[in-house]
Design a protein around this motif. Structure first.
Motif, PDB file in Angstrom:
ATOM      1  N   PRO A 266      71.711  27.314 -13.942  1.00 31.42           N
ATOM      2  CA  PRO A 266      71.955  27.291 -15.397  1.00 31.42           C
ATOM      3  C   PRO A 266      73.029  26.298 -15.822  1.00 31.42           C
ATOM      4  O   PRO A 266      72.957  25.762 -16.942  1.00 31.42           O
ATOM      5  N   ASP A 267      73.995  26.018 -14.958  1.00 35.20           N
ATOM      6  CA  ASP A 267      75.038  25.045 -15.324  1.00 35.20           C
ATOM      7  C   ASP A 267      74.423  23.670 -15.568  1.00 35.20           C
ATOM      8  O   ASP A 267      74.781  22.967 -16.509  1.00 35.20           O
ATOM      9  N   VAL A 268      73.504  23.300 -14.686  1.00 35.72           N
ATOM     10  CA  VAL A 268      72.867  21.989 -14.825  1.00 35.72           C
ATOM     11  C   VAL A 268      71.994  21.973 -16.072  1.00 35.72           C
ATOM     12  O   VAL A 268      71.988  20.999 -16.828  1.00 35.72           O
ATOM     13  N   LEU A 269      71.300  23.086 -16.319  1.00 39.89           N
ATOM     14  CA  LEU A 269      70.451  23.184 -17.513  1.00 39.89           C
ATOM     15  C   LEU A 269      71.301  22.994 -18.776  1.00 39.89           C
ATOM     16  O   LEU A 269      70.916  22.281 -19.705  1.00 39.89           O
ATOM     17  N   ARG A 270      72.482  23.622 -18.786  1.00 37.22           N
ATOM     18  CA  ARG A 270      73.381  23.495 -19.937  1.00 37.22           C
ATOM     19  C   ARG A 270      73.813  22.028 -20.106  1.00 37.22           C
ATOM     20  O   ARG A 270      73.801  21.488 -21.202  1.00 37.22           O
ATOM     21  N   ARG A 271      74.166  21.401 -19.013  1.00 34.46           N
ATOM     22  CA  ARG A 271      74.585  19.993 -19.106  1.00 34.46           C
ATOM     23  C   ARG A 271      73.456  19.116 -19.624  1.00 34.46           C
ATOM     24  O   ARG A 271      73.679  18.193 -20.418  1.00 34.46           O
ATOM     25  N   LEU A 272      72.244  19.383 -19.167  1.00 33.51           N
ATOM     26  CA  LEU A 272      71.103  18.567 -19.597  1.00 33.51           C
ATOM     27  C   LEU A 272      70.861  18.735 -21.100  1.00 33.51           C
ATOM     28  O   LEU A 272      70.516  17.772 -21.793  1.00 33.51           O
ATOM     29  N   ARG A 273      71.066  19.959 -21.590  1.00 36.43           N
ATOM     30  CA  ARG A 273      70.867  20.207 -23.021  1.00 36.43           C
ATOM     31  C   ARG A 273      71.835  19.341 -23.835  1.00 36.43           C
ATOM     32  O   ARG A 273      71.470  18.778 -24.859  1.00 36.43           O
ATOM     33  N   GLU A 274      73.066  19.227 -23.336  1.00 39.71           N
ATOM     34  CA  GLU A 274      74.070  18.459 -24.072  1.00 39.71           C
ATOM     35  C   GLU A 274      73.935  16.957 -23.854  1.00 39.71           C
ATOM     36  O   GLU A 274      74.350  16.157 -24.681  1.00 39.71           O
ATOM     37  N   ASP A 275      73.356  16.569 -22.708  1.00 43.83           N
ATOM     38  CA  ASP A 275      73.298  15.153 -22.360  1.00 43.83           C
ATOM     39  C   ASP A 275      71.938  14.813 -21.754  1.00 43.83           C
ATOM     40  O   ASP A 275      71.743  14.901 -20.549  1.00 43.83           O
ATOM     41  N   PRO A 276      70.982  14.411 -22.621  1.00 49.01           N
ATOM     42  CA  PRO A 276      69.631  14.092 -22.110  1.00 49.01           C
ATOM     43  C   PRO A 276      69.657  12.978 -21.064  1.00 49.01           C
ATOM     44  O   PRO A 276      68.763  12.892 -20.230  1.00 49.01           O
ATOM     45  N   GLY A 277      70.697  12.134 -21.104  1.00 47.64           N
ATOM     46  CA  GLY A 277      70.818  11.060 -20.112  1.00 47.64           C
ATOM     47  C   GLY A 277      70.929  11.584 -18.696  1.00 47.64           C
ATOM     48  O   GLY A 277      70.608  10.873 -17.734  1.00 47.64           O
ATOM     49  N   LEU A 278      71.350  12.842 -18.561  1.00 52.74           N
ATOM     50  CA  LEU A 278      71.445  13.431 -17.223  1.00 52.74           C
ATOM     51  C   LEU A 278      70.068  13.539 -16.569  1.00 52.74           C
ATOM     52  O   LEU A 278      69.953  13.642 -15.350  1.00 52.74           O
ATOM     53  N   SER A 279      69.002  13.487 -17.404  1.00 56.90           N
ATOM     54  CA  SER A 279      67.653  13.638 -16.834  1.00 56.90           C
ATOM     55  C   SER A 279      67.334  12.536 -15.830  1.00 56.90           C
ATOM     56  O   SER A 279      66.523  12.746 -14.937  1.00 56.90           O
ATOM     57  N   VAL A 280      67.980  11.388 -15.959  1.00 53.08           N
ATOM     58  CA  VAL A 280      67.650  10.291 -15.039  1.00 53.08           C
ATOM     59  C   VAL A 280      68.075  10.613 -13.599  1.00 53.08           C
ATOM     60  O   VAL A 280      67.228  10.687 -12.707  1.00 53.08           O
ATOM     61  N   PRO A 281      69.384  10.868 -13.344  1.00 52.54           N
ATOM     62  CA  PRO A 281      69.734  11.236 -11.966  1.00 52.54           C
ATOM     63  C   PRO A 281      69.156  12.590 -11.560  1.00 52.54           C
ATOM     64  O   PRO A 281      68.846  12.800 -10.382  1.00 52.54           O
ATOM     65  N   LEU A 282      68.973  13.468 -12.531  1.00 52.95           N
ATOM     66  CA  LEU A 282      68.449  14.793 -12.218  1.00 52.95           C
ATOM     67  C   LEU A 282      67.034  14.720 -11.642  1.00 52.95           C
ATOM     68  O   LEU A 282      66.700  15.395 -10.673  1.00 52.95           O
ATOM     69  N   VAL A 283      66.195  13.888 -12.231  1.00 51.21           N
ATOM     70  CA  VAL A 283      64.821  13.771 -11.733  1.00 51.21           C
ATOM     71  C   VAL A 283      64.820  13.163 -10.323  1.00 51.21           C
ATOM     72  O   VAL A 283      64.027  13.558  -9.468  1.00 51.21           O
ATOM     73  N   GLU A 284      65.740  12.228 -10.055  1.00 45.60           N
ATOM     74  CA  GLU A 284      65.808  11.671  -8.694  1.00 45.60           C
ATOM     75  C   GLU A 284      66.185  12.767  -7.691  1.00 45.60           C
ATOM     76  O   GLU A 284      65.596  12.869  -6.621  1.00 45.60           O
ATOM     77  N   GLU A 285      67.178  13.581  -8.065  1.00 43.40           N
ATOM     78  CA  GLU A 285      67.595  14.656  -7.161  1.00 43.40           C
ATOM     79  C   GLU A 285      66.469  15.674  -6.974  1.00 43.40           C
ATOM     80  O   GLU A 285      66.268  16.208  -5.888  1.00 43.40           O
ATOM     81  N   LEU A 286      65.720  15.885  -8.033  1.00 48.31           N
ATOM     82  CA  LEU A 286      64.573  16.790  -7.964  1.00 48.31           C
ATOM     83  C   LEU A 286      63.518  16.268  -6.986  1.00 48.31           C
ATOM     84  O   LEU A 286      62.915  17.024  -6.225  1.00 48.31           O
ATOM     85  N   LEU A 287      63.293  14.970  -7.016  1.00 49.89           N
ATOM     86  CA  LEU A 287      62.312  14.357  -6.114  1.00 49.89           C
ATOM     87  C   LEU A 287      62.763  14.485  -4.659  1.00 49.89           C
ATOM     88  O   LEU A 287      61.955  14.464  -3.744  1.00 49.89           O
ATOM     89  N   ARG A 288      64.064  14.590  -4.460  1.00 45.67           N
ATOM     90  CA  ARG A 288      64.579  14.848  -3.114  1.00 45.67           C
ATOM     91  C   ARG A 288      64.476  16.328  -2.776  1.00 45.67           C
ATOM     92  O   ARG A 288      63.982  16.726  -1.732  1.00 45.67           O
ATOM     93  N   PHE A 289      64.921  17.158  -3.714  1.00 51.54           N
ATOM     94  CA  PHE A 289      65.136  18.578  -3.464  1.00 51.54           C
ATOM     95  C   PHE A 289      63.821  19.353  -3.429  1.00 51.54           C
ATOM     96  O   PHE A 289      63.630  20.235  -2.596  1.00 51.54           O
ATOM     97  N   GLU A 290      62.920  19.069  -4.331  1.00 54.45           N
ATOM     98  CA  GLU A 290      61.623  19.759  -4.417  1.00 54.45           C
ATOM     99  C   GLU A 290      60.515  18.737  -4.657  1.00 54.45           C
ATOM    100  O   GLU A 290      59.929  18.679  -5.735  1.00 54.45           O
TER     101      GLU A 290
END
Lengths: 411, 464
Positions: A266-290
């Motif tokens: 949920p912490d990451v979800l909250r950050r993404l809500r406030e900062d859509p730019g976080l989606s860029v590194p987040l999607v890369e980490e997602l491609l690694r993680f899942e």
């Protein structure tokens, strides 16, 4: 536990929701010959080196040894020639190069970027169409229809035909994901019928676009005359089918896995809500993680290859477990932690080498827009089931349903 | 006092001077800060600009897709450095640990990093070199001046030397639809770096793209008009070419003159250093406080028989700078060797050329994937039955595999089939490198023997 049973356990449906402890076991033997025939590679550096090894072929005709356990997702016999994912250079390069002239740089450097507005519109429509906020199946209502619509727009399928297209995509996806006890013959028959109908539909559309070209990808490919010549109708059909299937299931899972991971963090979800730019590194980490594609099961060896102290014989079946490599502690620090701030993020989620994901720029953009919009618009979203129900498929791994609830939907 | 007390003090309040404010200097400075150096950091550079990136100068800048002042290198972190830009270093006093600058200032150091790089080799005939319209291409100012001249639409550009820079300039001219003549002393473009087999492909590429390529010729003189503007170039075959612009691309000269008489092992081939980037003095004794990185360094490489290797490669500058900076701040047992495998890329006539290892050491070449005629291939170079280098034309994704073969001194020819093997890949052929005693445009990788005090190399311009 014998080694052979480890691979079987990974393929067991009951372990689908969390194969990662089994992958950790697997990595203890970087190149595992499990007795079923396949050589299973699970460590980052070994996978990366095989993805760049010109002694490794993607052409099934070079496989002379046992293929390994049945993944229940063999493609049916069709009259179409193999698409470039199943070919080696130079045929692979020629078809991929021609396809790319209508998709990416240098010919179409803006194609993906210019779809941003359209992607945002599709996402908005889907969110607007969500029924009750008490129980949303994110797969059915959002992540499943989204990429099919995107592929339709990219190829240039007329709006009025999109629902037919969705129907065929549904049937083909189900055929990749058999239910236990299902009549295989019946399932194959239904899938074959959908494939034939889709093929005939696309063939008709290609003819129409040859006569009356539009701005879309199918028109450009149908009228292409370049240094590599033109695509035959058969080549174009098999390329279009590849774009549809490879670009669909994978993106569904990327988005669904993404929302699941966000709801678990949920912490990451909250950050993404406030900062859509976080989606860029987040999607890369997602491609690694899942990663949506957990393993690449269809490569073979043109020669004996010695790697990690094992000699893989010529003609062997190679399974490259990219999802295990993505969590290799010899490559990534604290690999089982989902950390969108990770700086060192050269994941294997899109593969690597000449077959690295063709649609990667589009998939990235779809996931970035989908996740940041879901984060922004769903008020207080929460999981109703954890873990959710997964699809059977061990290769294209992801939830079949993702039931969530939220308090409200923001405009 | 513990043995590391000295190092701790160096990190806390020491003085480090970096001479050379380009790629290697910048990356070294950033690494110093990353590794905890909190003392005084002085960056000396002879150009007035903050560190910038050179590869775009011969590509995007000449095509006017970007301008030279948009090539500043991205910064990894705040440096908190004292910048002395536009002021060249003119001398070194090793005993007093002082660097002398052109403005007379002297800066004391506890550790010195030399990253002064190379400069374009000028046209040897000074009066001709001063003619209006005669250019070299190395710096931001060079690129701005040449770009302006190309934008004016000259009737013809004449390029002397078909190495990588010369070929990229010719490519940019053709893309701008400017007529261009290239004169090359060797038998083909890129022949010094990649040999005659691949050079022939480069020659076809140039000719197909409308370059007037003259090989096996030397330029004997440049002629100007009464206003001092260049008008024509004379060739050793007796011909001459009318031109408005001449670009001299004869390779590079190492910036070591400022070290003359300092006692450091510096000469025309660069500054000799050990694998840990520590400079040798002229007696062949390694120094403790002077380090070298980037194009100006020549360092022994374990993969190539520990011969000294000089590399004018972007990636080498970064890697060597990081290693040098690390080693400047640690105990000898914690030092790392610089073992970068040479690699470079070029972009010309729409083709992406990449190479690893030292192709110019190769005696044979095997086209292991693809085909020369299609201009898409992997060429593997062999030397004494081992793989020593590889080059790709639009096939760069395979290079990591060949780099691994080089690193593991794999046998040549590689005894296995690969995807995309054609009939021409059945057996190796001679790589056809020119006699190294005949200088051409100069390869970007040079092996220069075992002596840290080597000073023998001289350049022979065309006979006048």
């Amino acid at each position: 536990m014998t080694q052979g049973s480890l691979l079987r356990q990974i393929l067991e449906y009951e372990n689908r929701h969390d194969p990662y402890p089994l992958y950790a076991e697997l990595r203890k033997t970087p190149v595992l010959n499990d007795g079923d025939g396949a050589y299973v590679v699970s460590t980052y550096h070994e996978i990366l080196s095989l993805l760049h090894d010109p002694r490794v072929s993607s052409d099934a005709r070079n496989m002379t040894r046992a293929a390994g356990p049945d993944l229940q997702q063999q493609e049916e016999e069709t009259a179409l020639p193999p698409s470039f994912i199943r070919l080696d250079p130079p045929e692979h390069d020629r078809l991929r190069r021609m396809t790319n002239t209508s998709f990416g740089p240098p010919h179409e450097p803006r194609r993906v970027h210019e779809m941003r507005g359209e992607l945002g519109g599709i996402v908005s429509d889907l969110i607007a169409g969500i029924g009750s906020t008490d129980r949303i199946d994110l797969v059915e209502e959002f992540s499943y229809p989204f990429p099919v619509t995107v592929i339709c727009r990219l190829l240039g399928v007329p709006r009025e035909d999109e629902s037919r297209f969705h129907g065929w995509a549904d049937t083909l996806a189900a055929s990749l994901d058999p239910m236990p006890g299902e009549d295989a013959t019946e399932r194959n028959k239904i899938a074959q019928k959908a494939r034939t109908e889709l093929g005939m539909y696309l063939a008709g559309l290609i003819e129409e676009r040859r006569r009356n070209p539009q701005e879309d990808m199918l028109s450009e490919l149908a009228t292409l005359k370049g240094p590599d010549g033109s695509m035959t109708t058969m080549e174009l059909l098999s390329t279009a089918a590849l774009l549809l299937i490879a670009g669909h299931e994978t993106t569904v899972n990327l988005i669904t896995n993404g929302m699941l991971t966000l709801l678990r963090n949920p912490d990451v979800l909250r950050r993404l809500r406030e900062d859509p730019g976080l989606s860029v590194p987040l999607v890369e980490e997602l491609l690694r993680f899942e990663p949506p594609v957990q393993l690449v099961p269809n490569r073979t060896t043109l020669a004996d290859i010695e790697i990690a102290g094992v000699t893989i014989p010529k003609g062997a079946s190679l399974w490259l477990v990219v999802a295990a490599g993505n969590r290799d502690p010899l490559r990534f620090k604290d690999p089982d932690r989902f950390d969108p701030d990770r700086e060192d993020i050269e994941h294997l989620g899109f593969g690597s080498g000449v077959h690295s994901c063709f649609g990667a720029p589009l998939a990235r953009q779809e996931a970035q827009i989908a996740l940041s919009e879901l984060a922004r618009r769903l008020v207080n979203p929460r999981l109703l089931e954890d873990p959710p129900e997964y699809r059977r498929n061990a290769v294209l791994r992801g939830p079949r349903h993702l039931p969530i609830a939220c308090d409200d939907i923001m405009p | 006092m513990p043995a590391d007390g000295h190092l701790e003090r160096l990190k806390r309040e020491g003085r480090i001077v970096v001479v050379g404010a380009s790629l290697a200097g910048l990356r070294a400075a950033e690494t110093l800060r990353e590794e905890g150096f909190a003392g005084t950091l002085t960056m000396v550079g002879d150009e007035p600009y903050e560190p910038y990136d050179r590869p775009p100068l011969s590509k995007g800048v000449l095509l006017s897709r970007t301008t030279a002042d948009h090539t500043a290198l991205p910064r990894r972190r705040n440096l908190d450095a004292d910048w002395r830009l536009g002021i060249a270093a003119t001398g070194l006093d090793m005993a007093a640990k002082r660097v002398r600058l052109a403005d007379g200032e002297e800066i004391e150091y506890d550790r010195l990093l030399i990253a002064t790089g190379v400069r374009a080799r000028p046209w040897p005939h000074e009066r001709e070199a001063e003619l209006d319209g005669v250019f070299v291409l190395r710096t931001r100012d060079d690129a701005t001046a040449l770009q302006k001249r190309l934008a004016d639409g000259p009737r013809r550009v004449f390029v002397i030397g078909a190495g990588f820079t010369g070929s990229e300039i010719a490519s940019a001219c053709r893309e701008r639809e400017i007529s261009v003549t290239v004169a090359e002393r060797g038998a083909a473009p890129l022949v010094g770096a990649l040999g005659g087999v691949v050079g022939e492909v480069a020659a076809q590429l140039q000719r197909e793209n409308g370059v007037d390529l003259r090989t096996g010729v030397m330029v004997t003189g440049l002629e100007g008009d009464s206003a001092g503007r260049v008008r024509s170039a004379h060739l050793s075959d007796g011909s001459s070419v009318e031109t408005d612009v001449v670009v001299v691309s004869l390779g590079a000269t190492r910036n070591t003159e400022w070290l003359a008489g300092s006692g450091l092992g510096a000469g025309p081939r660069g500054i000799a250093c050990d694998a840990g980037c520590r400079a040798f003095d002229i007696r062949g004794i390694v120094t403790d406080d002077i380090f070298v990185a980037g194009d100006v360094a020549r360092s022994p490489h374990p993969l190539f028989g520990y011969q000294f290797l000089s590399l004018e490669h972007w990636g080498n500058a970064v890697s060597q700078a990081e290693t040098a900076a690390h080693n400047m701040l640690c105990e000898s047992v914690d030092r790392r060797p610089h073992m970068w495998v040479p690699a470079f890329w070029s972009s010309q006539f729409g083709v992406n050329i990449k190479s690893v290892g030292v192709p110019s050491m190769g005696t044979e070449i095997l086209i292991s994937q693809g085909s020369l005629a299609e201009r898409r291939f992997v060429g593997v170079y062999g030397y004494q039955d081992r793989v020593i280098g590889a080059v790709t034309f639009d096939q760069a994704r395979w290079l990591p595999f060949y780099e691994h073969l080089i690193e593991t001194t794999a046998p040549f020819p590689p005894p296995f089939p690969t995807v995309d093997r054609r009939p021409e890949g059945a057996r190796p052929v001679p790589a056809d490198f020119p006699d190294p005693s005949v200088p051409t445009h100069g390869p970007t990788v040079t092996l220069s023997g075992y002596s840290p005090a080597d000073r023998r190399m001289t350049f022979t311009p065309g006979r006048h």
